[in-house]
Scaffold this active site. Structure first.
Site, PDB file in Angstrom:
ATOM      1  N   HIS A 251     -64.680   4.998 -20.221  1.00 28.77           N
ATOM      2  CA  HIS A 251     -65.528   3.838 -19.857  1.00 28.77           C
ATOM      3  C   HIS A 251     -64.639   2.602 -19.739  1.00 28.77           C
ATOM      4  CE1 HIS A 251     -69.520   1.542 -20.174  1.00 28.77           C
ATOM      5  NE2 HIS A 251     -68.581   0.637 -19.937  1.00 28.77           N
TER       6      HIS A 251
ATOM      7  N   HIS B 128     -63.700  -1.137 -17.333  1.00 27.84           N
ATOM      8  CA  HIS B 128     -63.889  -2.110 -16.254  1.00 27.84           C
ATOM      9  C   HIS B 128     -62.523  -2.645 -15.853  1.00 27.84           C
ATOM     10  CE1 HIS B 128     -68.254  -2.449 -17.145  1.00 27.84           C
ATOM     11  NE2 HIS B 128     -67.849  -2.193 -18.373  1.00 27.84           N
TER      12      HIS B 128
ATOM     13  N   ARG C 135     -62.447  -4.520 -12.703  1.00 30.95           N
ATOM     14  CA  ARG C 135     -62.771  -5.547 -11.692  1.00 30.95           C
ATOM     15  C   ARG C 135     -62.104  -5.208 -10.359  1.00 30.95           C
ATOM     16  NH1 ARG C 135     -66.525  -6.264 -15.363  1.00 30.95           N
ATOM     17  NH2 ARG C 135     -65.896  -7.524 -17.135  1.00 30.95           N
TER      18      ARG C 135
ATOM     19  N   ASN D  49     -69.714  -1.867 -11.715  1.00 28.12           N
ATOM     20  CA  ASN D  49     -70.495  -3.120 -11.672  1.00 28.12           C
ATOM     21  C   ASN D  49     -69.698  -4.273 -11.067  1.00 28.12           C
ATOM     22  OD1 ASN D  49     -68.855  -3.154 -14.015  1.00 28.12           O
ATOM     23  ND2 ASN D  49     -70.229  -4.551 -15.093  1.00 28.12           N
TER      24      ASN D  49
ATOM     25  N   LYS E  28     -73.881   5.658 -12.739  1.00 30.08           N
ATOM     26  CA  LYS E  28     -74.139   4.750 -13.854  1.00 30.08           C
ATOM     27  C   LYS E  28     -75.512   4.119 -13.726  1.00 30.08           C
ATOM     28  CE  LYS E  28     -73.312   2.139 -17.426  1.00 30.08           C
ATOM     29  NZ  LYS E  28     -72.183   1.539 -18.105  1.00 30.08           N
TER      30      LYS E  28
ATOM     31  N   HIS F 140     -76.200   2.686 -19.635  1.00 32.72           N
ATOM     32  CA  HIS F 140     -76.140   1.487 -20.477  1.00 32.72           C
ATOM     33  C   HIS F 140     -77.478   1.470 -21.200  1.00 32.72           C
ATOM     34  CE1 HIS F 140     -74.897  -2.712 -21.517  1.00 32.72           C
ATOM     35  NE2 HIS F 140     -76.175  -2.695 -21.872  1.00 32.72           N
TER      36      HIS F 140
ATOM     37  N   HIS G  85     -71.023   3.420 -24.787  1.00 31.91           N
ATOM     38  CA  HIS G  85     -70.724   2.404 -25.816  1.00 31.91           C
ATOM     39  C   HIS G  85     -71.825   2.274 -26.866  1.00 31.91           C
ATOM     40  CE1 HIS G  85     -73.139   0.126 -22.993  1.00 31.91           C
ATOM     41  NE2 HIS G  85     -72.143  -0.178 -22.206  1.00 31.91           N
TER      42      HIS G  85
ATOM     43  N   LEU H 207     -71.660  -6.650 -24.752  1.00 27.44           N
ATOM     44  CA  LEU H 207     -72.954  -5.968 -24.735  1.00 27.44           C
ATOM     45  C   LEU H 207     -72.725  -4.468 -24.711  1.00 27.44           C
ATOM     46  CD1 LEU H 207     -74.930  -8.265 -22.307  1.00 27.44           C
ATOM     47  CD2 LEU H 207     -75.394  -7.905 -24.740  1.00 27.44           C
TER      48      LEU H 207
ATOM     49  N   ASP I 205     -64.594   0.533 -22.929  1.00 25.19           N
ATOM     50  CA  ASP I 205     -65.415  -0.553 -22.382  1.00 25.19           C
ATOM     51  C   ASP I 205     -64.607  -1.846 -22.298  1.00 25.19           C
ATOM     52  OD1 ASP I 205     -67.600  -1.779 -21.243  1.00 25.19           O
ATOM     53  OD2 ASP I 205     -68.561  -2.247 -23.148  1.00 25.19           O
TER      54      ASP I 205
ATOM     55  N   HIS J 262     -62.650 -10.718 -18.579  1.00 22.79           N
ATOM     56  CA  HIS J 262     -63.249 -11.894 -17.936  1.00 22.79           C
ATOM     57  C   HIS J 262     -62.244 -13.028 -18.059  1.00 22.79           C
ATOM     58  CE1 HIS J 262     -67.410 -10.416 -17.528  1.00 22.79           C
ATOM     59  NE2 HIS J 262     -67.252  -9.839 -18.699  1.00 22.79           N
TER      60      HIS J 262
ATOM     61  N   ALA K 280     -70.321 -11.659 -21.447  1.00 16.52           N
ATOM     62  CA  ALA K 280     -70.112 -10.537 -22.369  1.00 16.52           C
ATOM     63  C   ALA K 280     -68.964  -9.663 -21.905  1.00 16.52           C
ATOM     64  CB  ALA K 280     -71.389  -9.710 -22.449  1.00 16.52           C
TER      65      ALA K 280
HETATM   66  C1  NCD Z   1     -69.317  -5.328 -19.407  1.00 18.24           C
HETATM   67  C2  NCD Z   1     -68.724  -6.137 -18.263  1.00 18.24           C
HETATM   68  O1  NCD Z   1     -68.278  -7.268 -18.509  1.00 18.24           O
HETATM   69  O2  NCD Z   1     -68.694  -5.645 -17.143  1.00 18.24           O
HETATM   70  N1  NCD Z   1     -69.521  -6.207 -20.520  1.00 18.24           N
HETATM   71  C3  NCD Z   1     -69.656  -5.839 -21.810  1.00 18.24           C
HETATM   72  O3  NCD Z   1     -69.905  -6.710 -22.647  1.00 18.24           O
HETATM   73  N2  NCD Z   1     -69.500  -4.596 -22.198  1.00 18.24           N
HETATM   74  C4  NCD Z   1     -70.564  -4.676 -18.947  1.00 18.24           C
HETATM   75  C5  NCD Z   1     -71.074  -3.605 -19.875  1.00 18.24           C
HETATM   76  O4  NCD Z   1     -70.444  -2.564 -20.054  1.00 18.24           O
HETATM   77  O5  NCD Z   1     -72.166  -3.787 -20.418  1.00 18.24           O
HETATM   78 ZN    ZN Z   2     -68.956  -1.384 -19.860  1.00 15.65          ZN
END
Ligand code: NCD
Ligand code: ZN
Length: 350
Positions: free
Chosen positions: A14, A16, A18, A42, A100, A137, A175, A220, A248, A252, A264
């Protein structure tokens, strides 16, 4: 005390990363450690079709350092209009591993998520048929439900009825953050698994308010009470093969985290496996780390385990205050400026 730890190369189920200019800053962190990663879709706009996934995968591969072997595992973002044909196309693509489910409004870039799971029943039936996992999620989004109760409520209202309606559907409860989620997975059959993050195994909700408001501890689903962290840790180190590693890691820009309405997501990919080594060691369960990090995920997804190995050495090092993040931004990692006990041998940060 163990000085060195060699593991089959792990995977991150899992993640991210970007898109665009930041890929070159975050992808190498993961690719140095992990053989594969499930790439969350996402984006804005989300990665919804096989075509989107093919191109996104290509952009990720371009950010992998020369000589490093890394296979992004692509995921399609479910929307209300997802059809059975979308699933058949995904299954035929050989690059899409999963779908997802973001309940609309649950988290970062989930606005175009699913408004009612029954809207994607045909897609779920097709996934069940072809053996493609649904990654969830697991939070309800109703404004009247306390934010700390949203995961537990999701199990009762959405997850249990869905796995009953689709008795062969493979599901990864992503998560997980609560004792209820760990119990649900422990009591379920083989087709139900869960990923666990660094932050939910390491921290409880006090960390969000420690000496002041800590935006870099906000993610989150939000961190929960200590008893939930303990239940997750017990599950992760229990040897149950249906729990596996999913950082996860969610980068950001610093300015969006340190803000009046901070977003988040916690960045952990730069030391994705090192953090888990510390967590498992503190729990007296280092011998359970390899299965959690390197075997259980591929087994669930029906993939071979990685052939190479990695070595971690006990050599405390200081985490940077921030990393570059695209052209003008900085990225603040978890535990910035503090110490980590384990270091990856041969890593760029060595
Ligand atoms: C994730 C994100 O920023 O894309 N943020 C997070 O707090 N985990 C999205 C997610 O997995 O919920
Ligand atoms: Zn995530």
């Amino acid at each position: 005390m163990m000085k060195q730890l060699t593991l089959t190369r792990p995977d991150d189920w899992h993640l991210h990363v970007r898109d665009g200019a930041v890929l070159k800053d975050v992808v190498p962190h993961t690719a140095e450690r992990f053989g594969r990663a499930i790439i969350m879709p996402n984006l804005q706009p989300p990665c919804c079709t096989v075509d989107d996934a093919v191109h996104y995968r290509q952009r990720i591969l371009e950010a992998v350092p020369e000589g490093v072997q890394f296979e992004p595992q692509m995921v399609l973002y479910a929307r209300d209009n997802m059809t059975a044909d979308d699933i058949y196309a995904a299954a035929d693509s050989n690059i899409v591993r999963a779908v997802k489910l973001y309940p609309a409004g649950a988290t970062t870039n989930s606005d175009s998520g699913v408004t009612d799971i029954r809207n994607i029943d045909q897609a779920l039936a097709a996934m069940q048929e072809v053996g493609m996992p649904l990654l969830v999620h697991g939070e309800v989004t109703d404004a009247d439900i306390d934010v700390f109760d949203r995961e537990a409520m999701f199990i009762e209202r959405i997850l249990k009825p869905t796995v009953e309606r689709f008795p062969e559907l493979k599901v990864v409860f992503e998560h997980i953050t609560t004792a209820q989620a760990a119990e649900f997975v422990q009591g379920a059959d083989d087709r139900i698994a869960a990923t666990m993050t660094v932050q939910h195994l390491l921290l409880n909700r006090n960390a969000i308010f420690e000496g002041g408001l800590r935006p870099h501890h906000y993610c989150l689903p939000v961190l929960k009470r200590e008893r939930h962290r303990e239940a997750l840790l017990a599950a992760a180190t229990s040897g149950n093969p249906r729990f596996f590693l999913g950082t996860d890691s969610a980068p950001h820009p610093q300015g969006k985290k340190e803000s009046a309405c901070g977003c988040a997501g916690i960045y952990t990919a730069f030391a994705g496996i090192e953090f888990y080594a510390e967590i498992f060691e503190q729990a007296g369960a280092l011998d359970k780390l390899e299965a959690f990090a390197s075997f259980n995920g591929p087994r669930f997804y029906g993939l071979p385990v990685n052939e190479e190995s990695i070595t971690l050495v006990r050599e405390p090092w200081t985490i940077p205050d921030s990393f570059a993040f695209g052209d003008n931004e900085r990225l603040v990692p978890l535990r910035a400026g503090e110490t980590l006990q384990w270091r990856l041998q041969g890593s760029a940060s060595e």
